[in-house]
Enzyme design. Structure first.
Site, PDB file in Angstrom:
ATOM      1  N   LYS A 221       0.815  -1.212   0.000  1.00  0.00           N
ATOM      2  CA  LYS A 221       0.000   0.000   0.000  1.00  0.00           C
ATOM      3  C   LYS A 221       0.851   1.265   0.000  1.00  0.00           C
ATOM      4  O   LYS A 221       2.052   1.243   0.239  1.00  0.00           O
ATOM      5  CB  LYS A 221      -0.970  -0.026   1.177  1.00  0.00           C
ATOM      6  CG  LYS A 221      -2.120  -1.010   0.948  1.00  0.00           C
ATOM      7  CD  LYS A 221      -3.186  -0.931   2.012  1.00  0.00           C
ATOM      8  CE  LYS A 221      -4.371  -1.826   1.641  1.00  0.00           C
ATOM      9  NZ  LYS A 221      -5.399  -1.846   2.704  1.00  0.00           N
ATOM     10  N   ARG A 255      -3.623 -10.071   5.234  1.00  0.00           N
ATOM     11  CA  ARG A 255      -4.188 -10.099   3.875  1.00  0.00           C
ATOM     12  C   ARG A 255      -3.121  -9.563   2.928  1.00  0.00           C
ATOM     13  O   ARG A 255      -2.739  -8.393   3.008  1.00  0.00           O
ATOM     14  CB  ARG A 255      -5.455  -9.241   3.812  1.00  0.00           C
ATOM     15  CG  ARG A 255      -6.148  -9.243   2.458  1.00  0.00           C
ATOM     16  CD  ARG A 255      -7.401  -8.364   2.491  1.00  0.00           C
ATOM     17  NE  ARG A 255      -8.095  -8.356   1.210  1.00  0.00           N
ATOM     18  CZ  ARG A 255      -7.817  -7.533   0.192  1.00  0.00           C
ATOM     19  NH1 ARG A 255      -6.847  -6.613   0.332  1.00  0.00           N
ATOM     20  NH2 ARG A 255      -8.494  -7.600  -0.939  1.00  0.00           N
TER      21      ARG A 255
END
Length: 273
Positions: A221, A255
């Site tokens: 991210k 995740r």
């Protein structure tokens, strides 16, 4: 701490890994990469062989400013893939990343076993009652607004307190409706600045007060690649470092796009527990 997937009790006392399989053309890292049966099956087999306990399917991109698609298009993208994977991997545990109750209902009917909702039921009032009726584990994430406008909603007077209050309210509502297995996702990258994301990670232990399994999604991210002045494609090392910190602070599920590295982090940290 356990969750029930298709009658199988998953023990989260040892953290587990959720492998990401995006079926969207515009996801920030792997958009458009898995758009035919051969590539989908190959990637799924890879994720499972590397140690993923769950595979998370997403057919609606939730990256900032993502293109909005209809419910019909989301269904057309995801249901055939669920059916394909169940046929080829009968024991697979599929999570479906959706905020729409109809997609949740159809996905569970097709063979998925978990719903992963970026909005914690706030974008579809029917979601919590639907999940309760389906009796499946439910990941609820913190987000303000929608993927299209969330990055303009980063003003908090006390971010940690507000995020925890959000969860207490959503959990209470879900419990009242009969949702049994709830997993909390702090929502890294959603309606938070880079600095706020690091504040969230630095205070991750505070989520233990929820007494729920904690899912952390940091994989590749922007808080990583912006801090390192690189790209999502070059953010694996940074992802592994932050995943390790998250595990030390109480994460139960990682995740990730890269399962092998996440599993290795868990395995090595187990030597210090």
């Amino acid at each position: 701490m356990t969750i029930n997937c298709k009658g199988q009790l998953i023990d989260l006392s040892v953290p587990k890994v959720m492998g990401i399989l995006n079926l969207t053309p515009d996801s920030f890292y792997d958009g458009g990469r898995y758009n035919n049966d051969k590539d989908i099956l190959s990637q799924t087999e890879k994720l499972l062989n590397e140690g993923a306990t769950f595979i998370d399917l997403g057919a609606y991109s939730s990256r900032p400013n993502a293109t909005h698609i209809s419910e019909t298009e989301e269904l057309q993208r995801i249901i055939p893939v669920i059916e394909l994977l169940i046929r080829n991997f009968p024991k697979i545990l599929l999570s479906v990343d959706t905020f729409r109750s109809q997609i949740a209902h159809e996905s569970i009917a097709a063979g998925a076993c978990m719903i992963n909702d970026i909005s914690a039921g706030k974008l579809d009032e029917a979601m919590l009652p639907t999940v309760a009726s389906l009796k499946v584990p439910y990941v609820m994430m913190h987000m303000r607004g929608t993927p299209q406008n969330m990055q303009g909603q980063t003003q908090y007077s006390n971010m940690m307190n507000e995020v925890l209050f959000y969860f207490s309210e959503r959990i209470s509502k879900a419990r009242a409706l009969g949702v049994i297995d709830i997993i909390a996702d702090p929502g890294f990258g959603f309606s938070k600045t880079v600095a706020q994301n690091f504040e969230l990670l630095n205070n991750l232990e505070r989520f233990k007060t929820l007494e729920l399994p904690l899912l952390v999604g940091l994989s590749r991210k922007s808080l990583i690649y912006k801090t390192l002045n690189t790209t999502a494609q070059n953010a694996l090392n940074g992802t592994t470092i932050l995943n390790t910190i998250a595990l030390q602070k109480g994460a139960h599920i990682l995740r990730v796009h890269d399962v092998k590295e996440a599993v290795e982090s868990i395995t090595l940290l187990q030597q210090f527990s």
